[in-house]
Design an enzyme around this catalytic site. Sequence first.
Site, short mmCIF file in Angstrom:
data_model
loop_
_atom_site.label_atom_id
_atom_site.label_comp_id
_atom_site.label_asym_id
_atom_site.label_seq_id
_atom_site.Cartn_x
_atom_site.Cartn_y
_atom_site.Cartn_z
N HIS A 240 68.34 51.18 31.05
CA HIS A 240 67.74 51.65 30.84
C HIS A 240 67.64 53.20 31.17
O HIS A 240 66.61 54.18 30.55
CB HIS A 240 66.05 51.24 30.73
CG HIS A 240 66.29 50.43 30.31
ND1 HIS A 240 66.47 49.54 28.94
CD2 HIS A 240 65.79 48.59 30.43
CE1 HIS A 240 66.26 48.36 29.57
NE2 HIS A 240 65.94 47.42 30.45
N HIS B 61 67.03 45.62 25.37
CA HIS B 61 68.19 44.89 25.65
C HIS B 61 68.75 44.45 25.24
O HIS B 61 70.24 44.19 25.38
CB HIS B 61 67.73 43.91 26.59
CG HIS B 61 66.46 44.23 27.29
ND1 HIS B 61 65.59 43.22 27.06
CD2 HIS B 61 66.13 44.67 28.50
CE1 HIS B 61 64.35 44.32 28.27
NE2 HIS B 61 65.16 44.75 28.98
#
Length: 563
Positions: free
Chosen positions: A59, A217
Amino acid sequence: MSQFLNSREKAVTEAIEGLLVASGGALSRLDGFPHIRVVVRSDWDKSKVAIVSGGGSGHEPAHAGFVGKGMLTAAVCGDIFASPSVDAILAGILSVTGPAGCLLIVKNYTGDRLNFGLAAERARAFGLNVGMVIVDDDIALPHLPQSRGVAGTLFVHKIAGALSENDADLETITEAARHVIAGTRSIGMSLDTCTVPGSPKEHRIPEGRAELGLGIHGEAGVELVGYTGVRAAVAAMVERLAATMDDRPHVVLVNNLGGASMLEMSVIVHEIARSAISGKISHVIGPAAMMTSLDMHGFSISVFPADKKELALLAKPVALPAWPGLAAIKPAAALALPDGLTPIAPLASKHEPTRQFLTDCCNLLILSEMDLNALDAKSGDGDTGSTLAGAARALIDALDRLPLSDYTQLFRAMGQELSQTMGGSSGVLLAIFFAAAGDGASSGLAIREALQAGLYRMQEIGGARLGDRTMVDALLPALDALNGGLAAAAHAARAGADMTATLVHAKAGRAAYINAKQLEGHIDPGAEAVARLFEYLAGRSDLSEQHALDKRPASASPAGYRQ
């Protein structure tokens, strides 16, 4: 491996090392690689409330990129898209927590909740004062009891970190964080899936479709929707956000999920600023990659109704390259051009045959856009068709203000129009071509000779010669053959264009940087455009009996120009 990584197993630790090396000493890590991956402030003295966050990697720049004075004290990094272990989180808590306590900011995923929660319990057993808040800003699944935590988490990081820097106590910071979480809403959209290191890429989004309401995700979005452009995409996201917003001024955080270009992100901000919620948006954070999903070609929009105190905390400066800062939304400003650069508008005049002639030529270029782009992709950057089509559209829009009945002035006006609306070197060259043709026509040259004068001037300034693999290879022989009629000119243009496919060395333009194997067998897109234009003109029914250009000066009656 289709990414710039050595291996999936070493990706996180090597990325952390790279971050530390580039931090100028501002960041350190706990000595626990590879199982404990915790990034901490090097200057931390435990005198204030510690702000700790983290989760799976992939991320970036979240979470370690936001470690620094005024934001996070420490970030605990798990494997890609996987929660860090309880031991790693506990190590992070113990390393930064002093008498003032520690606040854990956790995104609402099962693994993160469980691991951070257990680590907090174990830290409390050591006598530490540890609080925890759960971020659940995603509105993609409105009926889900526990919404996901996504990019809105950055609002919490910044406000909690600023409060800690201002010496607020743990209770005050925790209450403020919960207030931010309660008011934050986010939604994302993507045109393509991300590429997880070491795993095959999943191609689940068909062309012309987009996933709306996705997490961070790589999981599928809630809804697969048709994609027709960014305006409709933003409108679909805004519609869902608007249903959750009240009339207070909001801050919007525009987050790049990893694979969108900055050009795209700026267009997204443009659309948000003119969307249905524009009247409720007072400030913006971004556009920037803040909470990504590896290389996902998507973006997310987060909104939060910040009051004056919260705006001040969001605006508090931090020396973190990853944090884009807070800016007020203002109308786009435009300053007058400097004296001497404001174009002098020509005196418009009507001439319907000329208007139709130009419209037809422009429409041909517009229809050829995709074909010419495909050719240019073989030898350039794939935009020749779009550049010519854009200029053609601009020229059609300008017809009402052009001197259609005076071809000397028309050539000059077309050159001026193209210089303002057509990008790249081709726009400049064609502007030179038409301006010089206008000068030639004003000196008494017939139209063919005036166009040749324009071509010679374009070659003189641009440097392209016959055989250099440019539009000159089609345009020069076409103008030379024009005395024999449009059919002869079209034949010469086509022969010149086809000849460029045999040239494996370009001497001008971007194709000059392309190797011979890539050029061989592909026609130059500029030459192809010229050939198509002359072939079209030769085939026009109203030109079939008019096979030579009028020999009168171009400033004479316009009737002959239709030839």
